[in-house]
Design a protein around this motif. Sequence first.
Motif, short mmCIF file in Angstrom:
data_model
loop_
_atom_site.label_atom_id
_atom_site.label_comp_id
_atom_site.label_asym_id
_atom_site.label_seq_id
_atom_site.Cartn_x
_atom_site.Cartn_y
_atom_site.Cartn_z
N SER A 3 7.75 4.49 4.47
CA SER A 3 6.44 5.28 4.84
C SER A 3 5.28 4.86 3.89
O SER A 3 4.08 4.58 4.33
CB SER A 3 6.41 6.58 5.05
OG SER A 3 6.76 7.16 3.72
N TRP A 4 5.37 4.53 2.65
CA TRP A 4 4.56 4.39 1.54
C TRP A 4 4.13 2.80 1.81
O TRP A 4 2.89 2.60 1.52
CB TRP A 4 4.95 4.61 0.12
CG TRP A 4 6.20 3.78 -0.33
CD1 TRP A 4 7.62 3.89 -0.32
CD2 TRP A 4 6.14 2.46 -0.74
NE1 TRP A 4 8.20 3.04 -0.69
CE2 TRP A 4 7.41 1.83 -1.02
CE3 TRP A 4 4.80 1.44 -1.06
CZ2 TRP A 4 7.72 0.63 -1.65
CZ3 TRP A 4 5.20 0.36 -1.72
CH2 TRP A 4 6.68 -0.16 -2.00
N SER A 11 -0.60 5.96 -0.50
CA SER A 11 0.55 6.38 -1.28
C SER A 11 0.37 6.14 -2.95
O SER A 11 0.70 7.17 -3.32
CB SER A 11 1.78 5.46 -0.80
OG SER A 11 1.57 4.36 -1.04
N ALA A 12 -0.22 5.22 -3.33
CA ALA A 12 -0.64 5.36 -4.62
C ALA A 12 -1.51 6.39 -5.25
O ALA A 12 -1.23 6.94 -6.23
CB ALA A 12 -1.27 3.74 -5.15
N GLU A 13 -2.48 6.69 -4.37
CA GLU A 13 -3.36 7.71 -4.91
C GLU A 13 -2.42 9.25 -4.72
O GLU A 13 -3.00 9.88 -5.39
CB GLU A 13 -4.50 7.88 -3.74
CG GLU A 13 -5.60 7.06 -3.84
CD GLU A 13 -6.46 7.12 -2.70
OE1 GLU A 13 -7.69 7.92 -3.00
OE2 GLU A 13 -6.06 6.90 -1.28
N ARG A 14 -1.56 9.34 -3.74
CA ARG A 14 -0.76 10.59 -3.63
C ARG A 14 0.44 10.31 -4.56
O ARG A 14 1.19 11.33 -4.57
CB ARG A 14 -0.43 10.58 -2.36
CG ARG A 14 -1.31 10.94 -1.27
CD ARG A 14 -0.88 11.24 0.02
NE ARG A 14 0.01 10.16 0.50
CZ ARG A 14 -0.64 9.06 1.32
NH1 ARG A 14 -2.08 8.77 1.37
NH2 ARG A 14 0.32 8.24 1.66
N GLU A 16 2.97 8.47 -4.52
CA GLU A 16 4.00 8.40 -3.65
C GLU A 16 4.49 6.75 -3.66
O GLU A 16 5.68 6.57 -2.84
CB GLU A 16 3.82 8.76 -2.07
CG GLU A 16 3.67 10.22 -2.19
CD GLU A 16 3.13 10.49 -0.62
OE1 GLU A 16 2.98 9.89 0.10
OE2 GLU A 16 2.74 12.00 -0.48
N ASN A 17 3.84 5.90 -4.32
CA ASN A 17 4.24 4.61 -4.34
C ASN A 17 4.95 4.21 -5.46
O ASN A 17 4.52 4.40 -6.61
CB ASN A 17 2.92 3.70 -4.18
CG ASN A 17 3.21 2.17 -4.09
OD1 ASN A 17 4.12 1.71 -4.39
ND2 ASN A 17 2.11 1.79 -3.37
#
Length: 155
Positions: A3-4, A11-14, A16-17
């Motif tokens: 999903s990332w 996803s990097a901001e969150r 999650e990446n």
Amino acid sequence: MNSWKSDRIGSAERDENPTVMVKMKSGFAVIGDNQFLPGYCVLLGYPRASSLNELSLEERTQYLTDMTLIGDAIIKACNPLRINYSILMNLDHYLHAHIEARYDWEPEENKCRPSYFYPKEQRYGSQYEYSDEKYGDLKTNITENLLKLMKEIDY
């Protein structure tokens, strides 16, 4: 697809990446999804832009500087023959730069050509797919070199 991967920047901001190494002034430095050429990294532009030309001259200068700092970190970690930089955006329509180490051990006919001239099944073989188990030490090494370079220039 993970999903990332469908929203690499979001996803990097969150946080999650899993490929993110460092948040830089112009974006996120990430290790590449595949490591066919060890040390392959990408600079994901942030905030989002569709092209380098959308940025102000100051922002462009920062982006290109950050891109080359990643290249310097790869050189320290991988000792390649050279670094290739490319900003293509033909497939993914957001600003991102590919930073690729090129090596002496590559076949002679490929040394002077872009890496995408390698057969796709060779470049994207599952044995080269990024995972922390296989490439975590490389990611850490590049990250540490990048952070050290950033500190040296009072980033």
